[in-house]
Design an enzyme around this catalytic site. Sequence first.
Site, PDB file in Angstrom:
ATOM      1  N   ARG A 127       0.795  -1.237   0.000  1.00 42.62           N
ATOM      2  CA  ARG A 127       0.000   0.000   0.000  1.00 42.62           C
ATOM      3  C   ARG A 127       0.821   1.277   0.000  1.00 42.62           C
ATOM      4  O   ARG A 127       0.300   2.359  -0.283  1.00 42.62           O
ATOM      5  CB  ARG A 127      -0.955   0.003   1.205  1.00 42.62           C
ATOM      6  CG  ARG A 127      -2.097  -0.974   1.039  1.00 42.62           C
ATOM      7  CD  ARG A 127      -2.873  -1.130   2.310  1.00 42.62           C
ATOM      8  NE  ARG A 127      -2.049  -1.724   3.354  1.00 42.62           N
ATOM      9  CZ  ARG A 127      -2.515  -2.123   4.530  1.00 42.62           C
ATOM     10  NH1 ARG A 127      -3.794  -1.998   4.808  1.00 42.62           N
ATOM     11  NH2 ARG A 127      -1.694  -2.652   5.422  1.00 42.62           N
TER      12      ARG A 127
ATOM     13  N   LYS B 230       1.243 -20.525   3.868  1.00 44.66           N
ATOM     14  CA  LYS B 230       0.597 -20.974   5.095  1.00 44.66           C
ATOM     15  C   LYS B 230       0.465 -19.776   6.047  1.00 44.66           C
ATOM     16  O   LYS B 230       1.248 -18.842   5.916  1.00 44.66           O
ATOM     17  CB  LYS B 230       1.396 -22.092   5.736  1.00 44.66           C
ATOM     18  CG  LYS B 230       2.662 -21.616   6.473  1.00 44.66           C
ATOM     19  CD  LYS B 230       3.095 -22.545   7.563  1.00 44.66           C
ATOM     20  CE  LYS B 230       3.913 -21.823   8.582  1.00 44.66           C
ATOM     21  NZ  LYS B 230       4.517 -22.550   9.618  1.00 44.66           N
TER      22      LYS B 230
ATOM     23  N   LYS C 283      12.674 -28.507   0.751  1.00 47.12           N
ATOM     24  CA  LYS C 283      14.014 -28.798   1.291  1.00 47.12           C
ATOM     25  C   LYS C 283      14.643 -29.946   0.518  1.00 47.12           C
ATOM     26  O   LYS C 283      13.982 -30.968   0.293  1.00 47.12           O
ATOM     27  CB  LYS C 283      13.916 -29.186   2.771  1.00 47.12           C
ATOM     28  CG  LYS C 283      13.653 -28.006   3.691  1.00 47.12           C
ATOM     29  CD  LYS C 283      13.635 -28.466   5.128  1.00 47.12           C
ATOM     30  CE  LYS C 283      13.256 -27.333   6.048  1.00 47.12           C
ATOM     31  NZ  LYS C 283      14.298 -26.321   6.196  1.00 47.12           N
TER      32      LYS C 283
ATOM     33  N   GLU D 236      13.277 -25.735  17.393  1.00 54.06           N
ATOM     34  CA  GLU D 236      13.863 -24.402  17.160  1.00 54.06           C
ATOM     35  C   GLU D 236      14.432 -23.908  18.478  1.00 54.06           C
ATOM     36  O   GLU D 236      13.826 -24.158  19.535  1.00 54.06           O
ATOM     37  CB  GLU D 236      12.784 -23.417  16.732  1.00 54.06           C
ATOM     38  CG  GLU D 236      12.183 -23.688  15.380  1.00 54.06           C
ATOM     39  CD  GLU D 236      11.030 -22.720  15.115  1.00 54.06           C
ATOM     40  OE1 GLU D 236      11.310 -21.642  14.586  1.00 54.06           O
ATOM     41  OE2 GLU D 236       9.891 -23.041  15.447  1.00 54.06           O
TER      42      GLU D 236
ATOM     43  N   ASP E 260       0.955 -24.296  13.776  1.00 59.38           N
ATOM     44  CA  ASP E 260       2.084 -23.688  13.082  1.00 59.38           C
ATOM     45  C   ASP E 260       2.995 -24.730  12.435  1.00 59.38           C
ATOM     46  O   ASP E 260       3.544 -24.496  11.363  1.00 59.38           O
ATOM     47  CB  ASP E 260       2.886 -22.842  14.094  1.00 59.38           C
ATOM     48  CG  ASP E 260       3.881 -21.920  13.422  1.00 59.38           C
ATOM     49  OD1 ASP E 260       3.541 -21.368  12.360  1.00 59.38           O
ATOM     50  OD2 ASP E 260       4.996 -21.758  13.942  1.00 59.38           O
TER      51      ASP E 260
ATOM     52  N   HIS F 132       3.909 -28.934   8.285  1.00 61.49           N
ATOM     53  CA  HIS F 132       5.249 -29.482   8.048  1.00 61.49           C
ATOM     54  C   HIS F 132       5.401 -30.917   8.567  1.00 61.49           C
ATOM     55  O   HIS F 132       5.854 -31.800   7.849  1.00 61.49           O
ATOM     56  CB  HIS F 132       6.325 -28.618   8.710  1.00 61.49           C
ATOM     57  CG  HIS F 132       6.246 -27.180   8.345  1.00 61.49           C
ATOM     58  ND1 HIS F 132       6.013 -26.747   7.065  1.00 61.49           N
ATOM     59  CD2 HIS F 132       6.366 -26.056   9.093  1.00 61.49           C
ATOM     60  CE1 HIS F 132       6.004 -25.420   7.048  1.00 61.49           C
ATOM     61  NE2 HIS F 132       6.207 -24.985   8.262  1.00 61.49           N
TER      62      HIS F 132
ATOM     63  N   LYS G 183       9.433 -24.448  20.294  1.00 62.68           N
ATOM     64  CA  LYS G 183      10.312 -23.276  20.288  1.00 62.68           C
ATOM     65  C   LYS G 183      11.161 -23.299  21.556  1.00 62.68           C
ATOM     66  O   LYS G 183      10.805 -23.964  22.528  1.00 62.68           O
ATOM     67  CB  LYS G 183       9.472 -22.000  20.258  1.00 62.68           C
ATOM     68  CG  LYS G 183       8.781 -21.802  18.922  1.00 62.68           C
ATOM     69  CD  LYS G 183       8.278 -20.397  18.762  1.00 62.68           C
ATOM     70  CE  LYS G 183       7.668 -20.162  17.398  1.00 62.68           C
ATOM     71  NZ  LYS G 183       8.630 -20.141  16.293  1.00 62.68           N
TER      72      LYS G 183
HETATM   73  P1  NAP Z   1       4.209  -8.784   7.023  1.00 68.06           P
HETATM   74  O1  NAP Z   1       5.650  -8.551   7.280  1.00 68.06           O
HETATM   75  O2  NAP Z   1       3.216  -8.202   7.961  1.00 68.06           O
HETATM   76  O3  NAP Z   1       3.911  -8.222   5.557  1.00 68.06           O
HETATM   77  C1  NAP Z   1       2.626  -8.117   5.037  1.00 68.06           C
HETATM   78  C2  NAP Z   1       2.699  -7.509   3.643  1.00 68.06           C
HETATM   79  O4  NAP Z   1       1.377  -7.409   3.134  1.00 68.06           O
HETATM   80  C3  NAP Z   1       3.294  -6.116   3.603  1.00 68.06           C
HETATM   81  O5  NAP Z   1       4.000  -5.948   2.399  1.00 68.06           O
HETATM   82  C4  NAP Z   1       2.053  -5.235   3.602  1.00 68.06           C
HETATM   83  O6  NAP Z   1       2.350  -3.997   3.062  1.00 68.06           O
HETATM   84  C5  NAP Z   1       1.134  -6.048   2.720  1.00 68.06           C
HETATM   85  N1  NAP Z   1      -0.283  -5.755   2.920  1.00 68.06           N
HETATM   86  C6  NAP Z   1      -1.000  -5.931   4.058  1.00 68.06           C
HETATM   87  N2  NAP Z   1      -2.277  -5.550   3.859  1.00 68.06           N
HETATM   88  C7  NAP Z   1      -2.364  -5.140   2.568  1.00 68.06           C
HETATM   89  C8  NAP Z   1      -3.418  -4.638   1.753  1.00 68.06           C
HETATM   90  N3  NAP Z   1      -4.661  -4.464   2.240  1.00 68.06           N
HETATM   91  N4  NAP Z   1      -3.142  -4.328   0.493  1.00 68.06           N
HETATM   92  C9  NAP Z   1      -1.888  -4.476  -0.017  1.00 68.06           C
HETATM   93  N5  NAP Z   1      -0.860  -4.967   0.692  1.00 68.06           N
HETATM   94  C10 NAP Z   1      -1.099  -5.289   1.974  1.00 68.06           C
HETATM   95  O7  NAP Z   1       3.865 -10.315   6.926  1.00 68.06           O
HETATM   96  P2  NAP Z   1       4.839 -11.532   6.487  1.00 68.06           P
HETATM   97  O8  NAP Z   1       5.616 -11.975   7.666  1.00 68.06           O
HETATM   98  O9  NAP Z   1       5.575 -11.138   5.267  1.00 68.06           O
HETATM   99  O10 NAP Z   1       3.800 -12.689   6.186  1.00 68.06           O
HETATM  100  C11 NAP Z   1       2.951 -12.694   5.039  1.00 68.06           C
HETATM  101  C12 NAP Z   1       2.203 -14.029   5.016  1.00 68.06           C
HETATM  102  O11 NAP Z   1       3.135 -15.092   4.880  1.00 68.06           O
HETATM  103  C13 NAP Z   1       1.418 -14.311   6.291  1.00 68.06           C
HETATM  104  O12 NAP Z   1       0.275 -15.035   5.965  1.00 68.06           O
HETATM  105  C14 NAP Z   1       2.379 -15.189   7.089  1.00 68.06           C
HETATM  106  O13 NAP Z   1       1.709 -16.012   7.992  1.00 68.06           O
HETATM  107  C15 NAP Z   1       3.006 -16.004   5.963  1.00 68.06           C
HETATM  108  N6  NAP Z   1       4.326 -16.546   6.286  1.00 68.06           N
HETATM  109  C16 NAP Z   1       5.337 -15.716   6.691  1.00 68.06           C
HETATM  110  C17 NAP Z   1       6.595 -16.244   6.949  1.00 68.06           C
HETATM  111  C18 NAP Z   1       7.753 -15.373   7.362  1.00 68.06           C
HETATM  112  O14 NAP Z   1       8.866 -15.885   7.495  1.00 68.06           O
HETATM  113  N7  NAP Z   1       7.550 -14.077   7.533  1.00 68.06           N
HETATM  114  C19 NAP Z   1       6.814 -17.624   6.818  1.00 68.06           C
HETATM  115  C20 NAP Z   1       5.761 -18.449   6.386  1.00 68.06           C
HETATM  116  C21 NAP Z   1       4.531 -17.884   6.121  1.00 68.06           C
HETATM  117  P3  NAP Z   1       1.618  -2.644   3.554  1.00 68.06           P
HETATM  118  O15 NAP Z   1       1.134  -2.866   4.952  1.00 68.06           O
HETATM  119  O16 NAP Z   1       2.674  -1.616   3.420  1.00 68.06           O
HETATM  120  O17 NAP Z   1       0.512  -2.455   2.597  1.00 68.06           O
END
Ligand code: NAP
Length: 484
Positions: A43, A142, A176, A210, A229, A234, A334
């Site tokens: 955004r 996920k 993996k 972990e 989780d 997994h 964890k």
């Molecule tokens: P995050 O850091 O909170 O990032 C969320 C992203 O979505 C940001 O780029 C945010 O940008 C964007 N976003 C949120 N609402 C939006 C909207 N209405 N319109 C457009 N963009 C929007 O989250 P994350 O850790 O990357 O995780 C994302 C997903 O992947 C989640 O479902 C999480 O459970 C999953 N996941 C994450 C990891 C990990 O290692 N982080 C691992 C496995 C799975 P803006 O807010 O600037 O718009």
Amino acid sequence: MAFNLVLFGGTGDLAWRKLMPALFQAFRHGTLPEGGRIIGVARDEMSDVQYRELIRSRFDQVELAKRPSTEEFDRFASLLHYQRMDLSKPDAYATLKARLDERAAETTVMYLAVSPHLFTAVAEQLGAAGLNTPSTRLVLEKPLGHDLASNRAINQTVLKFFSEKQVFRIDHYLGKPSVQNLMALRFANALFEPVWRREHIANIQITIAEDLGVEKRGGYYDGIGALRDMVQNHALQLLCAIAMEPPINAHADAIRDEKLKVLRSLKRWTPATLASHVVRGQYAEGNIGGNKVPGYLQETGVNTASQTETFVALRAEIANWRWAGVPFYIRTGKRMAGREAHIVVNFHATPHAIFQTPNGGANKLVIHLQPKDGLELHLMAQAQANRRDTNSLSLTQLDLDFDKRFGTERVGAYERLLLDVIDGRLNLFVRSDEQEEAWRWVEPVLTHWQQDTNLPRQYTAGSWGPSAASGMIAKDGFCWEEES
Ligand code: NAP
């Protein structure tokens, strides 16, 4: 092959920590198809150039086998673009469509690296905007829901606009190299198949440990817990890879059909097994690497009366001819004693002992998933340390370290999965019926915990979990790998 990869959540943690480095590695290895565009979506107001600079600055914080030179990063960055868009606003999708229409592409990948509460709305809006053409692939991260009903609701909406063959549900464990090698071990070598069954195997253990706590994600994790989780996805996928029957070929549906059969064969829970075959734990203050770390309830964002489990150990059984009676122990948590994921296949002891052997001469196969990636076959051998005692044998290992054998520059999990999406290979992705079956199996445990008056068992941070987890497995006469 020209492709568009639209990265919804292009500024998020997953995008910059995992996906961009993986795409960069593919670019560096020359496996990313030429003529591609990677379009980050979020955004914030930003130009393409600003987005490239954002990703460049984040690259300083990620682990890469070799840092890119400015020139190398610039070449990669020329593939990066940015589209400002609020995913909850239907009008925004027409703008995205116009952007995509600027340049013809054979494949368009829509990667939803955003919160799952946006999944159904995004799928609907992509459909409404005509962005669900047959050449479109949808990648879902996920967690896909928090229980069976929410998972089904997401799948049902998504499948109104995309066919199953267009949907790539990520479980990065499947990417993996060691998990692919497990399939190779089982289905490309005739050696193990005759002994891969109840007559020869005493038990199988899956550990995903972990040493990190919830870090800055306490608020998010507190509504989730270890079962949702790690186990629902997994650990059960690993169990499927270990226990499935040989598929008729290496095509995605042949593999997924066999995994589904395993999930359907998991013995259902009863009040008795819920009480005796599941241990939930929560980490208390302790020591990790010489540093004092807080307990889970003291972590930022966590409810101080939370009953969310940070550890779970359970005993599963697969009710079919191959596995009847063989316990499968799953353990994940964890703040455990180390960062380690492995599968241990414990074989029966020899039927008649003519030597003195440790552990009754029982062999085991250890499949290391992380941080090491390899196989160890534990065998009895004459060490000859004591030249006068030729009757006593020692345990030794055939050690196949894949990193040493094939080099550390091998394809990482996200790199493998992203390339597979672009190429349209579904083998390493999870089908909706598999995912639903996994939820169906874990859900009674979640329901049981909601009604359980016993609090999660405390374990000291830096340990292998609550002692009850050892007690559970000891009832069968076994112990966890690190205790053996
Ligand atoms: P995050 O850091 O909170 O990032 C969320 C992203 O979505 C940001 O780029 C945010 O940008 C964007 N976003 C949120 N609402 C939006 C909207 N209405 N319109 C457009 N963009 C929007 O989250 P994350 O850790 O990357 O995780 C994302 C997903 O992947 C989640 O479902 C999480 O459970 C999953 N996941 C994450 C990891 C990990 O290692 N982080 C691992 C496995 C799975 P803006 O807010 O600037 O718009």
